[in-house]
Design an enzyme around this catalytic site. Structure first.
Site, short mmCIF file in Angstrom:
data_model
loop_
_atom_site.label_atom_id
_atom_site.label_comp_id
_atom_site.label_asym_id
_atom_site.label_seq_id
_atom_site.Cartn_x
_atom_site.Cartn_y
_atom_site.Cartn_z
N ASN A 79 -6.53 -4.56 0.68
CA ASN A 79 -6.29 -3.11 0.73
C ASN A 79 -6.09 -2.63 -0.71
OD1 ASN A 79 -5.96 -0.70 2.35
ND2 ASN A 79 -3.82 -0.70 1.73
N ASP A 111 -9.29 -2.61 3.94
CA ASP A 111 -10.74 -2.55 3.69
C ASP A 111 -11.45 -3.77 4.24
OD1 ASP A 111 -9.42 -0.75 1.56
OD2 ASP A 111 -11.53 -0.16 1.64
O1 MRU Z 1 -10.56 3.13 -3.03
P1 MRU Z 1 -10.33 3.75 -1.68
O2 MRU Z 1 -9.66 5.09 -1.78
O3 MRU Z 1 -11.59 3.78 -0.86
O4 MRU Z 1 -9.32 2.76 -0.98
C1 MRU Z 1 -8.97 3.02 0.35
C2 MRU Z 1 -7.94 2.11 0.90
O5 MRU Z 1 -7.56 1.13 0.29
C3 MRU Z 1 -7.46 2.41 2.27
O6 MRU Z 1 -6.13 2.02 2.42
C4 MRU Z 1 -8.32 1.64 3.27
O7 MRU Z 1 -9.68 1.92 3.08
C5 MRU Z 1 -7.95 1.93 4.66
S1 MRU Z 1 -8.63 3.49 5.19
C6 MRU Z 1 -8.26 3.72 6.83
#
Ligand code: MRU
Length: 347
Positions: A252, A242
């Site tokens: 992440n 993220d």
């Molecule tokens: O809470 P989320 O589902 O939005 O978290 C997403 C993640 O942590 C993913 O691994 C990250 O955004 C990478 S997406 C290519």
């Protein structure tokens, strides 16, 4: 740029509205939401109906257009004020994925560049930029996948965490891109998907999308990763992110840090797939990354069923930070980098 599509369309611009695949209902129901206001987009991001860093950025970009398309501004300054207010508002939906802010800033920069044009053309520019962000994302993911594939070999076991997949991007995913490309080339990779507590993006989304694509995927609980590694079933870990800080620390989904420590203990390479839009040189270290805390009910009432006592204290950070020292390489659309090279890669 060329674009290719995978079977999922988590974010679509269709008939003057934003159409989102409701990810909270997968894998049981395939339901689409049609959104026509910035408020609806804000709520869909906050409630994880669209999630995953690149998809959040794409949705926010369309949300910004929805927020200004009925603006009554007649001059640039008023339009700029409306645009900035809507961008600030959408930026409050979730704090960690920098792609959200990157997409909003990119649209604002385009409007600045075109500031001499009439308001109607500026509105069109906002929509065009949102469409470009989505179009480019598919190509970015494919390039990340091609670079990652050079680090893998046919027959390997790959562990991943959360959903860095097609459902989180315009196509292919980031960390899952090499898995789709390997499949296209006839390789047989064996993927282990962590279920990813507390809201199970691994079980509900990664296991689902890879299974649909005919990729060999095995679902494991998060606490089985050590055992699976010790048994020699995993030759590489690939996760998404993220936000990558300037020192190479990576945020992440919660649990990623533990997976990185386990990979280190077992001598398994740990790769982070990161589009340049996830790299934030304005954030010096992982400690500076804002970490979202989510409602207690995600833990106490997992998937709607009460699993903890009433009134229990809960700590629910949605992300953790993996220190750069546990990361073998960060793979962007521009190539493969050591964490300490990440500053130069972005420049
Ligand atoms: O809470 P989320 O589902 O939005 O978290 C997403 C993640 O942590 C993913 O691994 C990250 O955004 C990478 S997406 C290519």
């Amino acid at each position: 740029m060329t674009t290719t599509s995978t079977p999922f369309a988590p974010v679509k611009w269709q008939d003057d509205a934003l159409v989102l695949l409701d990810q909270t209902r997968l894998p049981v129901e395939t339901t689409y939401l049609t959104l026509t206001t910035a408020q609806e987009v804000w709520a869909a991001i906050r409630h994880l109906q669209v999630r995953g860093a690149p998809a959040i950025g794409m949705a926010a970009a369309y949300g910004l257009y929805l927020g200004i398309r009925n603006s009554d501004a007649n001059d640039f300054d008023t339009f700029w004020q409306h645009l900035s207010e809507q961008a600030d508002y959408l930026g409050t939906s979730r704090p960690t994925a920098v792609n959200l802010f990157w997409a909003l800033d990119r649209i604002k920069a385009r409007v600045q560049r075109e500031s001499g044009k009439p308001v109607a053309e500026l509105k069109a520019a906002v929509l065009n930029e949102a469409l470009s962000i989505q179009r480019e994302d598919a190509e970015v993911c494919r390039r990340i996948g091609e670079h990652l594939l050079t680090l893998l070999k046919d027959g390997m076991g790959i562990l991943t965490h959360c959903n860095p997949g097609a459902l989180a991007t315009a196509a292919y995913g980031t960390a899952t891109a090499p898995l789709y490309l390997a499949k296209e080339r006839g390789w047989n990779l064996k993927v282990y998907a962590d279920e990813t507590r507390p809201v199970l993006q691994g079980a509900r989304l990664t296991a689902y999308e890879l299974q649909q694509a005919g990729i060999d995927v095995t679902l494991i609980c998060d606490n089985m990763a050590a055992m699976v590694m010790a048994q020699g079933k995993v030759q590489a870990v690939i996760v998404g992110t993220d936000r990558v800080a300037a020192n190479g620390d990576v945020a992440n989904k919660i649990g990623t840090y533990g997976v990185a420590v386990l990979a280190h203990a077992h001598g398994i390479p740990f790769y982070v797939a990161a589009p340049l839009s996830s790299i934030d040189l304005d954030t010096p270290t992982g400690a500076d990354i804002p970490i979202e805390e989510r409602p207690a009910e995600e833990i106490t009432h997992g998937l709607g069923k009460q699993v903890a006592p009433d009134g229990i204290k809960v700590y629910n950070p949605a992300f953790d930070v993996t220190p750069a020292r546990y990361i073998t390489a960060i793979v962007t659309e521009n190539g493969i980098y050591k964490p300490d090279e990440i500053r130069s890669c972005k420049r």
